[in-house]
Scaffold this motif. Structure first.
Motif, short mmCIF file in Angstrom:
data_model
loop_
_atom_site.label_atom_id
_atom_site.label_comp_id
_atom_site.label_asym_id
_atom_site.label_seq_id
_atom_site.Cartn_x
_atom_site.Cartn_y
_atom_site.Cartn_z
N LYS A 1 0.85 -1.18 0.00
CA LYS A 1 0.00 0.00 0.00
C LYS A 1 0.89 1.24 0.00
CE LYS A 1 -3.94 -2.13 2.36
NZ LYS A 1 -4.87 -2.05 3.53
N VAL A 2 0.67 2.13 -0.99
CA VAL A 2 1.48 3.33 -1.14
C VAL A 2 0.56 4.52 -1.40
CG1 VAL A 2 3.42 2.00 -2.04
CG2 VAL A 2 1.81 3.07 -3.64
N THR A 3 1.11 5.70 -1.37
CA THR A 3 0.35 6.92 -1.63
C THR A 3 0.47 7.30 -3.09
OG1 THR A 3 0.74 7.68 0.62
CG2 THR A 3 0.05 9.34 -0.98
N GLY A 4 -0.67 7.69 -3.69
CA GLY A 4 -0.68 8.08 -5.08
C GLY A 4 -1.73 9.14 -5.36
N VAL A 5 -1.70 9.70 -6.57
CA VAL A 5 -2.64 10.75 -6.98
C VAL A 5 -3.54 10.21 -8.07
CG1 VAL A 5 -2.86 13.03 -8.02
CG2 VAL A 5 -1.03 12.59 -6.39
N ILE A 6 -4.85 10.28 -7.84
CA ILE A 6 -5.80 9.75 -8.81
C ILE A 6 -6.77 10.84 -9.28
CG2 ILE A 6 -5.69 7.47 -7.73
CD1 ILE A 6 -8.61 8.01 -6.73
N ALA A 7 -7.30 10.62 -10.48
CA ALA A 7 -8.43 11.40 -10.99
C ALA A 7 -9.64 10.47 -10.93
CB ALA A 7 -8.17 11.87 -12.41
N ARG A 8 -10.56 10.77 -10.04
CA ARG A 8 -11.68 9.84 -9.81
C ARG A 8 -12.81 10.02 -10.82
NH1 ARG A 8 -12.83 6.74 -5.36
NH2 ARG A 8 -11.28 7.84 -4.09
N ALA A 9 -13.00 11.26 -11.28
CA ALA A 9 -14.10 11.55 -12.21
C ALA A 9 -13.72 12.71 -13.11
CB ALA A 9 -15.38 11.87 -11.44
N LYS A 10 -14.37 12.81 -14.24
CA LYS A 10 -14.07 13.84 -15.24
C LYS A 10 -14.17 15.23 -14.63
CE LYS A 10 -15.46 15.49 -19.82
NZ LYS A 10 -16.36 15.24 -20.98
N GLY A 11 -13.07 15.97 -14.73
CA GLY A 11 -13.06 17.35 -14.30
C GLY A 11 -12.96 17.57 -12.81
N ALA A 12 -13.03 16.51 -12.01
CA ALA A 12 -12.95 16.65 -10.56
C ALA A 12 -11.51 16.88 -10.13
CB ALA A 12 -13.50 15.40 -9.88
N PRO A 13 -11.29 17.64 -9.06
CA PRO A 13 -9.92 17.82 -8.55
C PRO A 13 -9.29 16.46 -8.25
CG PRO A 13 -11.43 19.34 -7.47
CD PRO A 13 -12.28 18.38 -8.25
N VAL A 14 -7.98 16.37 -8.43
CA VAL A 14 -7.30 15.11 -8.17
C VAL A 14 -7.28 14.85 -6.66
CG1 VAL A 14 -5.89 15.32 -10.23
CG2 VAL A 14 -4.99 16.16 -8.03
N GLU A 15 -7.10 13.58 -6.32
CA GLU A 15 -7.08 13.16 -4.91
C GLU A 15 -5.77 12.45 -4.59
OE1 GLU A 15 -10.44 10.75 -3.81
OE2 GLU A 15 -11.68 11.65 -5.38
N VAL A 16 -5.27 12.70 -3.40
CA VAL A 16 -4.14 11.92 -2.87
C VAL A 16 -4.73 10.82 -2.01
CG1 VAL A 16 -2.04 11.96 -1.48
CG2 VAL A 16 -2.64 13.94 -2.89
N THR A 17 -4.44 9.58 -2.35
CA THR A 17 -5.08 8.46 -1.66
C THR A 17 -4.14 7.27 -1.60
OG1 THR A 17 -7.12 7.15 -1.57
CG2 THR A 17 -6.15 7.50 -3.75
N THR A 18 -4.62 6.19 -1.00
CA THR A 18 -3.84 4.97 -0.89
C THR A 18 -4.15 4.06 -2.07
OG1 THR A 18 -3.81 5.07 1.52
CG2 THR A 18 -3.35 2.93 0.53
N ILE A 19 -3.10 3.54 -2.70
CA ILE A 19 -3.27 2.58 -3.79
C ILE A 19 -2.53 1.29 -3.44
CG2 ILE A 19 -3.53 4.41 -5.51
CD1 ILE A 19 -0.70 3.71 -6.47
N VAL A 20 -2.97 0.22 -4.06
CA VAL A 20 -2.37 -1.10 -3.81
C VAL A 20 -1.59 -1.53 -5.04
CG1 VAL A 20 -2.82 -3.51 -3.23
CG2 VAL A 20 -4.27 -1.69 -2.27
#
Length: 362
Positions: free
Chosen positions: A4-23
């Motif tokens: 489990k590490v930290t990453g930046v995702i785009a969850r939906a079109k045009g939404a601000p990016v999120e810093v979250t946990t990814i596997v």
């Protein structure tokens, strides 16, 4: 076991990016896990966030990266744990018709890791350009890893993974710029200024930078442009002709990718000259309407440059070495270094034209 590490995702079109946990799973056959040290914020990542590439949300953003190989899967021989690598998004297959013709930079069957990285709830992530490097670690196909000299800082070396390579390659590989040529580059963002630097490196004696923003033209001068043209103030085609003895440039590179800039490039080249399209058009744009007699009468070549027609295993180490020799000013592309949590603001700075490259350093 999966990490489990930290990453930046785009969850939906045009939404601000999120810093979250990814596997990140353990590498399977032909795969590698890479600990990311730095990753440039490229306009393509913004295209992903805005839904301009496809709608396979959520995306794990980031792709212009350098780091250390942490682990490799079965059958991997090109890299080993501890290797310092620049990531690329075109791992060539070696088997398609382009590869077998000895032109692997055109490979028609490039590939990425087969396994998927996920969110903690199991939602599969789509890694940007098959990389996903706005993360502490990422999973890629081993062929996406290219070893380079570790003396080059990661915030510099990683830029070869996309935009800078696209511009250098547009001039040198696709455009075939050589000693004594005249070159015009339309659009002086990251890719355009890399094309300016590539033209200078190849020995062009006149390098004309064209843009509507004086700040970007100043950047182009720093990369070696001999002449600056603000196309808001003068007719770019006419000015390029004036600067080339009335003939037009030997090579004109469109680093914007719009009908009006392509038309400028078409008419700003000399007879038998070359036009290179490296700016990525949006799907809705159409080619300009040009008299067919102009295609015939002017001769020359109209080319598209995809990833600078590069072969990573050939080009990344060579340009890294040129940087270390002081012959290629890659560090001038780095406008600022930032953290993972600053990616959203970096997109806004990019949109405002304030930076050439913001680079995430982990």
């Amino acid at each position: 076991m999966p990490q489990k590490v930290t990453g930046v995702i785009a969850r939906a079109k045009g939404a601000p990016v999120e810093v979250t946990t990814i596997v990140v799973p353990d590498p399977g056959p032909g795969e590698a896990v890479v600990a990311i040290q730095a990753c440039g914020v490229c306009h393509t990542d913004l295209h992903y966030r805005e839904g301009g590439i496809n709608d396979e949300f959520p995306f794990l953003l980031g792709h212009e990266a350098a780091g250390l190989v942490e682990a490799v899967g079965e059958g991997v021989t090109n890299v080993a744990p501890g290797d310092y690598v620049v990531l690329n998004w075109r791992a060539v297959c070696g088997e398609c018709r382009a590869c077998k013709k000895g032109k692997p930079w055109y490979c028609f069957a490039t590939h990425n890791a087969k396994q998927k990285m996920t969110l903690e709830d199991g939602t599969e992530l789509s890694p940007a350009l098959g990389i996903g490097a706005f993360a502490q670690k990422t999973l890629v196909a081993s062929g996406q890893c290219t070893k380079v000299d570790p003396a080059a800082p990661p915030q510099v070396a990683g830029l070869l993974g996309c935009g800078v390579m696209a511009g250098l390659g547009a001039a040198i590989n696709t455009g075939g710029v050589t000693r004594g040529d005249s070159v015009a580059v339309i659009g002086c963002g990251g890719v355009g200024n890399a094309a300016v630097a590539g033209a200078v490196l190849a020995g062009a004696t006149k390098v004309i930078a064209v843009d509507v923003d004086d700040r970007k033209l100043k950047w182009a001068k720093d990369f070696g442009a001999t002449d600056l043209v603000n196309s808001k103030e003068v007719d770019a085609v006419q000015r390029i002709r004036e600067l080339t003895g009335g003939f037009g440039a030997d090579v004109v590179i469109d680093a914007v990718g719009r009908p009006e800039t392509y038309e400028q490039a078409f008419f700003a080249r000399d007879l038998a000259g070359t036009v290179v399209l490296v700016g990525v058009p949006t799907p809705d744009l159409k080619a300009p309407e040009l008299p067919l007699i102009e295609f015939f009468g002017r001769g020359g070549a109209l080319k598209s440059s995809w990833y600078g027609d590069c072969l990573p295993e050939r080009d990344f180490p060579a340009y890294t070495d040129l940087y270390l020799q002081g012959r290629l000013p890659l560090d001038k592309f780095v406008s600022e270094t930032i953290k993972l949590g600053d990616v959203e603001e970096a997109f806004h700075k990019m949109e405002r034209g304030e930076v050439l490259r913001s680079v995430v350093v982990l």
